[in-house]
Design a protein around this motif. Structure first.
Motif, mmCIF file in Angstrom:
data_model
loop_
_atom_site.group_PDB
_atom_site.id
_atom_site.type_symbol
_atom_site.label_atom_id
_atom_site.label_comp_id
_atom_site.label_asym_id
_atom_site.label_seq_id
_atom_site.Cartn_x
_atom_site.Cartn_y
_atom_site.Cartn_z
ATOM 1 N N THR A 85 0.867 -1.185 0.000
ATOM 2 C CA THR A 85 0.000 0.000 0.000
ATOM 3 C C THR A 85 0.902 1.232 0.000
ATOM 4 O O THR A 85 2.103 1.137 0.286
ATOM 5 C CB THR A 85 -0.900 0.087 1.248
ATOM 6 N N LYS A 144 -5.029 8.608 -0.261
ATOM 7 C CA LYS A 144 -4.798 7.400 -1.057
ATOM 8 C C LYS A 144 -3.862 6.432 -0.337
ATOM 9 O O LYS A 144 -3.293 5.535 -0.959
ATOM 10 C CB LYS A 144 -4.225 7.784 -2.426
ATOM 11 N N HIS A 197 -4.241 3.922 1.560
ATOM 12 C CA HIS A 197 -4.545 2.485 1.599
ATOM 13 C C HIS A 197 -4.561 1.857 0.204
ATOM 14 O O HIS A 197 -4.794 0.659 0.066
ATOM 15 C CB HIS A 197 -5.903 2.264 2.294
ATOM 16 N N ARG A 198 -4.298 2.668 -0.807
ATOM 17 C CA ARG A 198 -4.301 2.135 -2.175
ATOM 18 C C ARG A 198 -2.998 1.396 -2.469
ATOM 19 O O ARG A 198 -1.956 1.658 -1.872
ATOM 20 C CB ARG A 198 -4.441 3.298 -3.182
ATOM 21 N N THR A 204 -1.728 1.441 -8.391
ATOM 22 C CA THR A 204 -3.009 1.985 -8.870
ATOM 23 C C THR A 204 -2.981 3.514 -8.885
ATOM 24 O O THR A 204 -3.933 4.144 -9.319
ATOM 25 C CB THR A 204 -4.200 1.524 -7.997
ATOM 26 N N LEU A 205 -1.895 4.104 -8.391
ATOM 27 C CA LEU A 205 -1.756 5.563 -8.492
ATOM 28 C C LEU A 205 -1.477 5.930 -9.943
ATOM 29 O O LEU A 205 -1.023 5.085 -10.724
ATOM 30 C CB LEU A 205 -0.568 6.053 -7.648
ATOM 31 N N ARG A 227 -14.776 5.792 -13.683
ATOM 32 C CA ARG A 227 -14.057 6.208 -12.469
ATOM 33 C C ARG A 227 -14.311 7.694 -12.206
ATOM 34 O O ARG A 227 -15.458 8.077 -12.090
ATOM 35 C CB ARG A 227 -12.569 5.875 -12.596
#
Lengths: 230, 223
Positions: A79, A103, A105-106, A110-111, B10
């Protein structure tokens, strides 16, 4: 503190790179064409690629860090917050600075790429390293973020900082200029004198020099000041 | 024309946008949705609602060339020559035509010297050039470029732009963080928070951005 390359060579098949010169404290810029060996030189200076010939002497350098061209290669955390912890940093401090706290916990992948680069550079620049090697640090960053990173680099008061970049317009204050040409590292010297010999100078800087503008340095404010002054 | 209507995916919200043929640049802060918009235009992502039509057809029914900014995600094969040949081979082109298409594009892109190399031996910029050549080898109707210029020097970028202009690809959509690149396009879109906030000719759009770091430095310096 200095890093000295004494006829250090890197070889890959028939391709080779020869590097000679001393990198002292301050900000160094290395430019060269695509495939000229900038990343290879960065790896060699970081001690991650063995040189086939010559020697590399590190004097007074107790810590070093290389930021690779692609931030994906650095990831270890699953994460965003874990990624910060993997650098020994407090996620809240780092992420609030770069506006990515929401963000945390992403998964880092996925960023957006710009966000990933911002995260990576924030982790790299949060610590002090005697030798800091930055391979294409400005790729993917938006103009505002490039300027912020430039300010952080310009504020480094000690240590050796080396930038390897194709950036065209937004630079920090640079002390020393180098180029790679025909497989050889060439020292152009201190700014501003080195600017007139810079064969890979971005078009904007070439045009400013050709029109008789005297540049003190190449940061955005130096470029604008040169335009206004003359 | 590329027509976007009622597009939702999204954080992307685009109610209506029409894009004429040409070189279209997309700029905006990190995380504003540029890459997501490009993925939708290329057909890699499909809208949750709404549609994108390219000359009346959905993206997935159009010949698309795509270059990812992280080239390792783009490349399938371990040898450069195989990578360049991949699109013609996947579409069952005869061997002789494939070979000549590969040689032609490598020559035009000035990367013939890389043909016998493996991908592992390439620099970051060279990988981008290979990905770009692979995208162009079959003359796509739309070429989608995600910050290809981040890892290339300016001279190379200008050479590639010239090649793209003369290649006859009707639509080129590229996002970039180099404002000088954006200034050279035919149309400029500015994205913020998933929306297109400005669109028009670069000279008009940048006029609204002159107090921001997004204004091209060369224009600020008047050179």
């Amino acid at each position: 503190m200095r890093l000295q390359l004494n006829a250090a060579h890197a070889n890959r098949g028939e391709w080779s790179l020869a590097a000679e010169g001393t990198f002292g404290e301050g900000v160094h810029l290395v430019s060269g064409d695509v495939g000229s060996g900038k990343s290879t030189l960065a790896l060699m200076m970081a001690g991650l690629l063995s040189h086939s010939d010559g020697t590399i002497v590190r004097e007074g350098i107790r810590s070093s860090m290389i930021s690779l061209q692609f931030p994906e290669y650095h990831l270890t955390g699953s994460t965003v917050a874990e990624e910060c912890r993997s650098w020994g940093l407090n996620p809240e401090t780092i992420l609030s600075e770069i506006m990515l706290l929401d963000k945390q916990h992403r998964a880092p992948l996925t960023l957006s790429r710009g966000e990933l680069k911002r995260l990576h550079l924030a982790c790299v620049l949060a610590k002090k390293y005697d030798l800091l090697l930055l391979d294409e640090p400005f790729s993917s960053l938006d103009a505002r973020e490039k300027e912020r990173i430039c300010r952080l680099i310009s504020q480094r008061t000690s240590g050796i900082t080396v930038l390897f970049t194709h950036e065209q317009t937004i630079f920090p204050l640079v002390d020393h200029l180098w180029e790679i040409e025909q497989n050889v590292l060439i020292e152009r010297g201190e700014l501003p004198d080195a600017l007139s010999h810079w064969s890979h100078a971005p078009v904007l800087i070439q045009k400013l020099i050709a029109s008789g503008k005297r540049l003190k340095n190449i940061s955005p404010s130096d470029l604008q000041e040169a335009v206004c002054r003359t | 024309m590329i027509e976007l209507s009622g597009l939702r995916y999204r954080n992307i919200r685009i109610d209506s946008l029409t894009i004429p043929p040409g070189i279209i640049s997309v700029i905006g802060p990190n995380g504003s949705g540029k890459t997501t918009l490009l993925r939708l235009c290329s057909g890699i992502a499909v809208p949750e609602t709404g549609m994108i039509l390219i000359n009346g057809k959905p993206s997935r029914e159009t010949d698309v060339g795509w270059v990812n900014e992280f080239p390792d995600k783009n490349i399938l094969f371990s040898r450069v020559s195989d990578e360049l040949a991949s699109a013609p081979r996947f579409s069952h082109q005869p061997c002789a035509e494939t070979d000549s298409a590969v040689k032609n594009i490598a020559h035009q892109m000035n990367i013939a010297h890389l043909l016998d190399r493996t991908i592992k031996e390439l620099s970051g910029g060279e990988k981008i050039l290979v990905a770009l050549a692979s995208a162009l080898v079959q003359h796509p109707k739309i070429l989608v470029l995600d910050e290809y210029d981040s890892h290339l020097d300016e001279t190379r970028c200008l050479q590639i732009e010239e090649l793209i202009r003369t290649s006859g690809v009707p639509y080129v959509i590229r996002c970039t963080q180099q404002m000088e690149t954006a200034a050279r396009g035919d149309l400029l879109l500015v994205m913020e928070d998933g929306r297109v906030t400005l669109s028009g000719k670069p000279v008009q759009v940048f006029a609204s951005l002159d107090q921001t770091p997004f204004y091209p430095m060369s224009w600020r310096c008047k050179v």
